[in-house]
Design a protein around this motif. Sequence first.
Motif, PDB file in Angstrom:
ATOM      1  N   THR A 169       4.587  -3.628   5.008  1.00  0.00           N
ATOM      2  CA  THR A 169       5.470  -3.774   3.320  1.00  0.00           C
ATOM      3  C   THR A 169       5.098  -4.014   2.459  1.00  0.00           C
ATOM      4  O   THR A 169       5.299  -3.430   1.515  1.00  0.00           O
ATOM      5  CB  THR A 169       6.291  -5.099   4.342  1.00  0.00           C
ATOM      6  N   ASP A 170       3.543  -4.527   2.581  1.00  0.00           N
ATOM      7  CA  ASP A 170       2.999  -4.754   1.429  1.00  0.00           C
ATOM      8  C   ASP A 170       2.831  -3.157   0.984  1.00  0.00           C
ATOM      9  O   ASP A 170       2.914  -2.647  -0.450  1.00  0.00           O
ATOM     10  CB  ASP A 170       1.308  -4.908   1.938  1.00  0.00           C
ATOM     11  N   GLU A 208       4.797  -0.585   1.253  1.00  0.00           N
ATOM     12  CA  GLU A 208       6.411  -0.222   0.536  1.00  0.00           C
ATOM     13  C   GLU A 208       6.513  -0.508  -0.744  1.00  0.00           C
ATOM     14  O   GLU A 208       6.366  -0.827  -1.414  1.00  0.00           O
ATOM     15  CB  GLU A 208       7.051  -0.501   1.492  1.00  0.00           C
ATOM     16  N   SER A 209       5.815  -2.188  -0.516  1.00  0.00           N
ATOM     17  CA  SER A 209       6.198  -2.598  -1.960  1.00  0.00           C
ATOM     18  C   SER A 209       4.700  -2.264  -3.027  1.00  0.00           C
ATOM     19  O   SER A 209       5.498  -2.255  -4.397  1.00  0.00           O
ATOM     20  CB  SER A 209       5.519  -4.921  -1.661  1.00  0.00           C
TER      21      SER A 209
END
Length: 301
Positions: free
Chosen positions: A226-227, A229-230
């Motif tokens: 998630t990190d 991708e952000s």
Amino acid sequence: MLYSSVTPGQKREVLRAGLRSGRIQQFPGAFNPLSARLIEDKGFDGVYISGAVLANDLGLPDIGLTTLTEVATRAGQIARMTDLPALVDADTGFGEPMNVARSVQELENAGLAGCHIEDQFNPKRCGHLDGKNVVDVDTAAKRIRAAADARRDANFLIMARTDIRGTDTLAAAQDRAKALVDAGADAIFPEAMRDLSEFEAIRSAVDVPILANMTEFGKSELFTLTDLESAGVNMVIYPVTLLRSAMGAAERTLETIKADGTQKAAVGSMQTRARLYELVDYEAYNRFDASVFNFKVPGGH
């Protein structure tokens, strides 16, 4: 059975589609052909083949001692055991631009979906160690241009790795990334980024996919999917994770044997015989010869 039924061309199309999908692609590092099959079985997007792992498997440090023949041969053995696309570390391209061109064609012949070529010079070192040296931008660009011009399959991915952040500013890394894209790189591997903002800076500098190296004990924090991708990352590799895990387990088992005089206490943590046979598709060989797999695997083994 035997090898993948998916052609190298199809694997390259899958890699390209994955990078366009908007979903980050996870490529764990395979340390042998069987581990590549395990990566596929667990549902990952692709297989990464680390130059450090190939060197370490030969008992060598990752300083550019492996040859094109060694890398292409072993990478081909790994790639052919999985339906997934495989990306291989081609170090500095194994020589000058003409050598880089040959390297790309040999890796195409070996069935790889793509490779990355870096801007260090020999003797090179792990991207997360201090004291690295990088070539000038013209030399780095010539390597990438030679690689892009040499490929015969337009879908074979030419990724440019830059280690310049280890010796210069983030702005220099942005400029280097832009120059490598201009030279023909399909994707950028910015090595040893220090935090998510640095990945974001590379993302803002180029319009091609970027890769994050989540290697243990390195300069980058082990960010979550998630990190990353952000921050706009398109692909993440875990290059040495499986080798380190396997060697750690092997060392603990050897210590058990040495201490206890038997491996009995370690058996519970081992891969079972049944699971191993499943991964090598033992039963499928029966279609060719009924005498090959005409037995029941003992339970719990």
